[in-house]
Write a protein that holds these residues in place. Structure first.
Motif, PDB file in Angstrom:
ATOM      1  N   HIS A  82       0.834  -1.074   0.019  1.00 33.72           N
ATOM      2  CA  HIS A  82      -0.013   0.208  -0.071  1.00 33.72           C
ATOM      3  C   HIS A  82       0.806   1.267  -0.020  1.00 33.72           C
ATOM      4  CE1 HIS A  82       0.598   0.720   4.505  1.00 33.72           C
ATOM      5  NE2 HIS A  82       0.756  -0.584   4.498  1.00 33.72           N
ATOM      6  N   ASP A  93       6.744   1.453   5.670  1.00 31.11           N
ATOM      7  CA  ASP A  93       5.363   0.757   5.827  1.00 31.11           C
ATOM      8  C   ASP A  93       4.668   0.826   4.469  1.00 31.11           C
ATOM      9  OD1 ASP A  93       2.461   0.841   8.204  1.00 31.11           O
ATOM     10  OD2 ASP A  93       2.805  -0.354   6.557  1.00 31.11           O
ATOM     11  N   GLY A  94       4.589  -0.358   3.881  1.00 32.11           N
ATOM     12  CA  GLY A  94       3.844  -0.106   2.571  1.00 32.11           C
ATOM     13  C   GLY A  94       4.481   0.204   1.337  1.00 32.11           C
ATOM     14  N   GLU A 125      -4.851   1.286   2.891  1.00 28.76           N
ATOM     15  CA  GLU A 125      -4.810  -0.029   3.518  1.00 28.76           C
ATOM     16  C   GLU A 125      -4.852   0.301   4.977  1.00 28.76           C
ATOM     17  OE1 GLU A 125      -2.064  -0.831   5.851  1.00 28.76           O
ATOM     18  OE2 GLU A 125      -2.722  -2.937   6.064  1.00 28.76           O
ATOM     19  N   HIS A 188       7.100  -6.790   3.110  1.00 27.19           N
ATOM     20  CA  HIS A 188       6.900  -5.696   3.959  1.00 27.19           C
ATOM     21  C   HIS A 188       7.661  -5.827   4.901  1.00 27.19           C
ATOM     22  CE1 HIS A 188       4.033  -2.967   6.687  1.00 27.19           C
ATOM     23  NE2 HIS A 188       3.270  -3.097   5.328  1.00 27.19           N
TER      24      HIS A 188
HETATM   25 MN    MN Z   1       1.481  -1.898   6.083  1.00 21.82          MN
END
Ligand code: MN
Ligand code: HGY
Ligand code: MN
Length: 409
Positions: A82, A93-94, A125, A188
């Motif tokens: 995401h 993150d993502g 997300e 991730h």
């Molecule tokens: Mn995430």
């Protein structure tokens, strides 16, 4: 074909470059269809164009690009993650998953596989703007229709947000994945302390814990903070505070359970007024659905008891009740072999964080590769990754593609 070390440095540069695109000053916050998302799409879209992937936005504003397979009707492997963030987010993150997906395509150096690769940068997300997560991936599995009327704090609906972004919610059906899908691999950051504690760069995810997200409202009576005697109060904030302590206690007493009140709004919100209303979030997660749902029910009962004792009204709304999702055993075994082929130890582990993979699993086999989070920090500007670990993820990702190629030769 650029050397893996070059791809690793470029991937890290890209994450840090995209980190600046925020709807707030002084910290990174990039929620569903906020203006800075357009710049993220432009940057990654240029990269997709260079790779011949014809970037496009689907009707939920997921950024998508296809690296064609050797044959026209080749099945599709989805890679991605995401592009939205929590408020005050880190750089990985993502975004790291989307950047590494493109890096893997680049590492192929134009070589065609017996399957196509579709890279997806999901538009949403985290669930920050509308309180409900996975808006992006739900469009790919055909579950976005019932989201269109959700409204954000400003009263804007998902449908309106899509229209103002220049897209058409009536085209959502075109976002859905078709037949001939091999699966979905998401790379991730772990977002937790496990890999660091084991001094391992990578983890192979076996399952993703289930999660419940609720909005809980305590309603009492706003009144003057100076003239209202304590025994005559119906203080919604004191009631919520008593309950929040119980939420923490419940999770501390139940192995493997995590429960969090991360967001609270007290109204009218003045220091000299007793709070008449409090809206609090509740996030509960556990690997076993039965434990999670029992804990949620128990916490609501505790809220009702606290409210009753104080003459408050209680209301709650479930925003998400998502069961735990096992990753696909075959695809996960292939991923484990890929990690092993790179000469690294395979560590199988659960994910305490939710991911788009748990939604994509409704339509296809999914696998997830975790990258170590130094300090176990995430959802925070101190979120980091180590270059050698990112390199390890690229090596494992490439091995995964080679193994998948062999099974589809
Ligand atoms: Mn995430
Ligand atoms: O909240 C989560 O588990 C994820 O970071 N969206
Ligand atoms: Mn997150």
């Amino acid at each position: 074909m650029p050397h893996l070390q070059t791809l690793t440095s470029r991937a890290l540069e890209a994450c840090r470059y995209l980190w600046r695109f925020s709807e707030e000053k002084g910290r990174t916050t990039r929620t569903f269809l906020s203006a800075p998302m357009k710049e993220v799409h432009q940057h990654l879209g240029r990269w997709m164009k260079q790779l011949g992937m014809h970037p496009r936005l689907d009707a939920m504003a997921n950024l998508r690009g296809i690296y064609a397979g050797a044959k026209k009707d080749a099945p599709v492997l989805y890679l991605g993650s995401h592009l939205d963030t929590v408020p005050g987010a880190g750089a990985y993150d993502g975004v790291l998953g989307v950047v590494l997906a493109l890096s893997l395509v680049e590492a192929l150096g134009g070589r065609r596989l017996p399957f196509a690769i579709e890279v997806v940068g999901f538009s949403e997300e985290e669930g920050v703007r509308f309180g409900v997560p996975f808006l992006g991936s739900r469009a790919l599995v055909g579950r976005a229709g019932d989201l269109l009327q959700l409204r954000d704090a400003g009263g804007v609906s998902v449908a309106d947000a899509i229209l103002s972004f220049g897209l058409d919610p009536n085209d959502l059906y075109l976002a859905e994945v078709g037949t001939g899908v091999l699966g979905y691999l998401e790379i991730h950051i772990e977002q937790g302390p496990v890999l660091e504690s084991l001094d391992l760069p990578l983890g192979v995810v076996q399952s993703i814990v289930g999660q419940s997200r609720l909005e809980v409202r305590f309603r009492g009576k706003a009144n003057h903070a100076g003239t209202t005697p304590m025994h005559l109060r119906h203080d919604a904030l004191a009631g919520a505070a008593e309950w929040i302590h119980l939420v923490e206690k419940e999770a501390q007493d139940e192995p493997g359970l995590v429960a969090t009140v991360g967001q609270i709004k007290a109204l009218p919100g003045a220091g000299n007024v007793i709070a008449g209303e409090v809206q609090a979030s509740l996030d509960v997660r556990h690997a076993e659905d039965e434990v999670r749902t029992r804990a949620v029910a128990h916490l609501i009962t505790r809220a009702q008891q606290a409210a009753q004792r104080r003459g408050l009204e209680l209301a709650w709304e479930t925003k998400l009740d998502h069961p735990a999702v096992p990753c696909n055993p075959e695809l996960t075994e292939l991923l484990a072999q890929a990690v092993e082929q790179t000469g690294r130890k395979v560590h199988l582990m659960p994910s305490g964080a939710g991911h788009d993979a748990m939604v994509m699993a409704e339509k296809m086999p999914v696998a997830m590769l975790f990258v170590r989070s130094p300090g176990g920090v995430s959802h925070h500007p101190d979120e980091r990754v180590l270059a050698p670990d990112v390199r390890a993820a690229l090596e494992a990702g490439l091995e995964f593609l080679v193994l998948l190629e062999k099974t589809h030769a």
